[in-house]
Motif scaffolding. Structure first.
Motif, PDB file in Angstrom:
ATOM      1  N   UNK A  36       0.626  -1.548   0.334  1.00  0.00           N
ATOM      2  CA  UNK A  36       0.131  -0.086   0.407  1.00  0.00           C
ATOM      3  C   UNK A  36       0.998   1.251  -0.163  1.00  0.00           C
ATOM      4  N   UNK A  37       2.217   0.998   0.123  1.00  0.00           N
ATOM      5  CA  UNK A  37       3.174   1.892   0.070  1.00  0.00           C
ATOM      6  C   UNK A  37       3.283   3.185  -1.063  1.00  0.00           C
ATOM      7  N   UNK A  43       1.397   2.412 -10.727  1.00  0.00           N
ATOM      8  CA  UNK A  43       2.581   1.730 -10.237  1.00  0.00           C
ATOM      9  C   UNK A  43       2.244   0.505  -9.665  1.00  0.00           C
ATOM     10  N   UNK A  44       1.468   0.415  -9.020  1.00  0.00           N
ATOM     11  CA  UNK A  44       0.659  -1.096  -7.626  1.00  0.00           C
ATOM     12  C   UNK A  44       0.486  -1.998  -8.890  1.00  0.00           C
ATOM     13  N   UNK A  45      -0.184  -1.246  -9.760  1.00  0.00           N
ATOM     14  CA  UNK A  45      -0.549  -2.964 -11.024  1.00  0.00           C
ATOM     15  C   UNK A  45       0.729  -2.781 -11.564  1.00  0.00           C
ATOM     16  N   UNK A  68      -5.766  -2.846  -4.349  1.00  0.00           N
ATOM     17  CA  UNK A  68      -4.619  -1.301  -4.171  1.00  0.00           C
ATOM     18  C   UNK A  68      -5.542  -0.725  -2.955  1.00  0.00           C
ATOM     19  N   UNK A  69      -5.035   0.030  -1.638  1.00  0.00           N
ATOM     20  CA  UNK A  69      -5.289   1.242  -0.997  1.00  0.00           C
ATOM     21  C   UNK A  69      -4.539   1.717   0.176  1.00  0.00           C
ATOM     22  N   UNK A  70      -4.134   3.029  -1.047  1.00  0.00           N
ATOM     23  CA  UNK A  70      -2.892   3.388   0.480  1.00  0.00           C
ATOM     24  C   UNK A  70      -3.209   3.738   1.175  1.00  0.00           C
ATOM     25  N   UNK A  71      -4.097   3.728   1.571  1.00  0.00           N
ATOM     26  CA  UNK A  71      -5.038   5.048   3.331  1.00  0.00           C
ATOM     27  C   UNK A  71      -4.228   4.386   4.543  1.00  0.00           C
ATOM     28  N   UNK A  72      -4.141   2.408   4.317  1.00  0.00           N
ATOM     29  CA  UNK A  72      -3.230   2.122   5.616  1.00  0.00           C
ATOM     30  C   UNK A  72      -1.436   2.453   5.628  1.00  0.00           C
ATOM     31  N   UNK A  73      -1.331   2.923   4.955  1.00  0.00           N
ATOM     32  CA  UNK A  73       0.122   3.581   4.439  1.00  0.00           C
ATOM     33  C   UNK A  73       0.454   3.968   5.096  1.00  0.00           C
ATOM     34  N   UNK A  74      -0.060   6.054   4.153  1.00  0.00           N
ATOM     35  CA  UNK A  74      -0.734   6.795   5.541  1.00  0.00           C
ATOM     36  C   UNK A  74      -0.321   7.170   6.495  1.00  0.00           C
TER      37      UNK A  74
END
Length: 178
Positions: A36-37, A43-45, A68-74
Motif C-alpha cells: 500500500x506504500x 505503479x501498483x498494477x 490497491x489501497x494506500x490509506x493504511x500506508x499514509x
C-alpha cells in the motif's frame, strides 16, 4: 515428503526473483503482493503484473494481489513524512506489510518477505518485525532471512535482465521518490 508451505511477501518482481530461486526447492510458495506504500495505482498494477508474469514464466506459484489501497500506508506514515530513507517511516511501512502478511498466513507453515534482498534494507530490523508478528500468523512461523547474503541482490539484477523485468529506481512511496 511434502514441502512446507511458505507465504512470501513480495515487494516487486526483481527482488522476488532471486528469493524465489533460493526458496523454491525447499518450500511450496505462494506470493503475496501487498504494497500500500506505492505512490500510484498505476505503479501498483505494473509491479503486481510483473510479479505475476515472473511467477508464470518460472515456478507457477499462485500470486495474491489485494486491491490497491494506500490509506493504511499514509496512516502508518503520519508524522513521519520527513524522516530520512531507512528510518522510522520505513520501519512503520515494513511493519504494516509484515503484519498484513502474518494475518494472511493461515494454512502456511512459514511466512517471510523479499525485502531483505535489498542492500538498502536492514535485515535485522525486518526479522525483528517479522518475529513480532508471528503471534498474528495463525501458527505460521517467521522464516528468518537475509536474502542479500550470498550475492542475492546481484542475482536479482541478473534475473531481472534475463527476464526483462521492470526494475524501478525507488522503493515505491511518494516520499522515497523525492
Amino acid at each position: 515428503m511434502e514441502k512446507p508451505r511458505l507465504l512470501l511477501h513480495c515487494c516487486c518482481a526483481p527482488c522476488a526473483s532471486a528469493v524465489i530461486e533460493r526458496l523454491a526447492d525447499d518450500f511450496r510458495l505462494t506470493l503475496l503482493f501487498y504494497n500500500p506504500n506505492l505512490d500510484t495505482a498505476e505503479e501498483y498494477d505494473l509491479r503486481a503484473r510483473e510479479l505475476e508474469r515472473y511467477s508464470a514464466e518460472t515456478i507457477g506459484a499462485p500470486v495474491i494481489v489485494p486491491d490497491f489501497d494506500p490509506h493504511p500506508f499514509y496512516e502508518a506514515a503520519k508524522g513521519l513524512e520527513t524522516c530520512p530513507e531507512g528510518g522510522a517511516r520505513c520501519e512503520a511501512c515494513i511493519g504494516l506489510r509484515l503484519r498484513y502478511t502474518a494475518a494472511q498466513a493461515a494454512g502456511f507453515e512459514y511466512f517471510t518477505t523479499t525485502l531483505s534482498v535489498s542492500p538498502h534494507k536492514n535485515a535485522a530490523r525486518i526479522n525483528a518485525l517479522g518475529e513480532k508478528f508471528e503471534a498474528d500468523a495463525h501458527g505460521a512461523q517467521w522464516l528468518y532471512s537475509d536474502f542479500k547474503k550470498r550475492d542475492g541482490f546481484k542475482r536479482s539484477t541478473e534475473l531481472s535482465r534475463q527476464h526483462n523485468l521492470y526494475r524501478q529506481n525507488y522503493c515505491g512511496c511518494a516520499f522515497s521518490k523525492r
